[in-house]
Design a protein around this motif. Structure first.
Motif, PDB file in Angstrom:
ATOM      1  N   VAL A 137       0.891  -1.097   0.086  1.00 48.95           N
ATOM      2  CA  VAL A 137      -0.043  -0.285   0.030  1.00 48.95           C
ATOM      3  C   VAL A 137       0.841   1.356  -0.078  1.00 48.95           C
ATOM      4  N   VAL A 138       0.475   2.173  -0.632  1.00 48.87           N
ATOM      5  CA  VAL A 138       1.146   3.566  -0.724  1.00 48.87           C
ATOM      6  C   VAL A 138       0.206   4.596  -0.137  1.00 48.87           C
ATOM      7  N   THR A 139       0.688   5.510   0.645  1.00 51.76           N
ATOM      8  CA  THR A 139      -0.102   6.554   1.269  1.00 51.76           C
ATOM      9  C   THR A 139       0.379   8.069   0.970  1.00 51.76           C
ATOM     10  N   PRO A 140       0.289   8.519  -0.166  1.00 55.13           N
ATOM     11  CA  PRO A 140       0.528   9.834  -0.301  1.00 55.13           C
ATOM     12  C   PRO A 140      -0.352  10.787  -0.081  1.00 55.13           C
ATOM     13  N   ASN A 141       0.187  12.138   0.329  1.00 53.05           N
ATOM     14  CA  ASN A 141      -0.721  13.378   0.507  1.00 53.05           C
ATOM     15  C   ASN A 141      -0.699  13.698  -0.876  1.00 53.05           C
ATOM     16  N   LEU A 142      -1.387  14.742  -1.162  1.00 56.45           N
ATOM     17  CA  LEU A 142      -1.733  15.260  -2.497  1.00 56.45           C
ATOM     18  C   LEU A 142      -0.528  15.781  -3.259  1.00 56.45           C
ATOM     19  N   PRO A 143       0.302  16.535  -2.570  1.00 55.97           N
ATOM     20  CA  PRO A 143       1.528  17.213  -3.249  1.00 55.97           C
ATOM     21  C   PRO A 143       2.705  15.986  -3.472  1.00 55.97           C
ATOM     22  N   GLU A 144       2.506  14.985  -2.734  1.00 51.87           N
ATOM     23  CA  GLU A 144       3.360  13.669  -3.127  1.00 51.87           C
ATOM     24  C   GLU A 144       2.823  12.909  -3.996  1.00 51.87           C
ATOM     25  N   ALA A 145       1.538  12.784  -4.237  1.00 44.46           N
ATOM     26  CA  ALA A 145       1.000  12.240  -5.157  1.00 44.46           C
ATOM     27  C   ALA A 145       1.107  12.950  -6.658  1.00 44.46           C
ATOM     28  N   GLU A 146       1.046  13.997  -6.628  1.00 42.08           N
ATOM     29  CA  GLU A 146       0.960  14.898  -7.628  1.00 42.08           C
ATOM     30  C   GLU A 146       2.569  14.829  -8.282  1.00 42.08           C
TER      31      GLU A 146
END
Length: 274
Positions: A137-146
């Motif tokens: 599983v990966v758990t990025p916040n939005l800036p990381e996902a971007e």
């Protein structure tokens, strides 16, 4: 009885201020009743005001820590946090392929709350192509996902599309943390490998004491997986834990303070199917 107690490990950077990094992970492990260990990838000099300095640990010493833990313990789940640069990401990947530490939670830590970079730009592709395919599983916040998908995420519809894009890198399950969006609720989107999708929503708290929320959330998932809980229930518990840790605030330092790792699970979590 040897190695019968659930054991977990965090592979991350040290936060001298105690609110994030492997210190937050170890506090979470203890709160969730698993035995926590650590593999230190980097050191930081930081407090609630920000990160003043950071120093990667030699890759050979990272190897030594993996070997030491692998020789003795029965680790049931692991997580990665701050990995510093390409060489350290590759070192961690190599060792994760050598030692079976169970399900892997990847928290793609990139930038500290104060803006200090915790991952070099050239390491992004290594995470995409080498680390994410190993992740449960990966758990990025939005800036990381971007950064990971190369696209802006400004709405819940775009969060859903981004999760599907991340899954294409080979990671089985995705939690898109939506705390950076505006609104009265903090909403996370979950995409499971089974295809099940749902939102986890909770009332947004007005506080600057959110240092280490990502570490705390992801390490709670690790703890629950080590106890044999399903992925869905582990994620729901992690949402309830971090909501409680933010709501039952503590007051430490002069800047972005830490969350409360001894808080109770919040009952304010709402599950909304897609």
């Amino acid at each position: 009885m040897k190695n019968s107690t659930p054991q977990v490990v965090t592979i991350a950077g040290s936060d001298s201020g105690g609110g994030a990094g492997l210190q937050a992970d170890l506090k979470t492990f203890q709160a969730r009743h698993v035995f926590g260990m650590s593999i230190v990838v980097a050191l930081t000099a930081q407090n609630t005001l920000g990160v003043q300095e950071s120093l990667p640990v030699p890759c050979e010493f990272v190897d030594a820590q993996f070997a030491s833990l692998g020789d003795d313990f029965a680790i049931r789940a692991a997580k990665t946090g701050m990995l510093a640069d390409t060489a350290h990401v590759q070192t961690v990947v190599k060792n994760l392929q050598t030692y079976n530490f169970g399900p892997l939670v990847v928290d793609p830590v990139m930038i500290a709350k104060g803006g200090h970079p915790l991952l070099s730009n050239d390491a992004i592709q290594t995470i995409q192509t080498e680390l994410l395919p190993l992740a449960t599983v990966v758990t990025p916040n939005l800036p990381e996902a971007e950064v990971l998908i190369g696209q802006q995420i400004t709405s819940e519809a775009e969060m859903i599309r981004a999760a599907a894009t991340l899954q294409q890198f080979g990671v089985k399950n995705v939690v898109m943390k939506g705390g950076h969006l505006e609104g009265t609720e903090a909403s996370d989107f979950v995409l499971l490998e089974t295809g099940e999708q749902f939102w986890l929503r909770a009332p947004r708290q007005t506080t600057k004491n959110t240092h280490g929320t990502g570490d705390t959330f992801s390490s709670c998932i690790v703890a629950e997986l080590a106890k044999g809980v399903s992925m869905k229930e582990a994620i729901i518990t992690a949402k309830a834990y971090i909501q409680g840790a933010i709501t039952e605030g503590i007051f430490v330092g002069h800047g972005h303070g830490p969350t409360n790792h001894w808080a109770k699970l919040s009952t304010e979590i709402r599950i909304e199917p897609v």
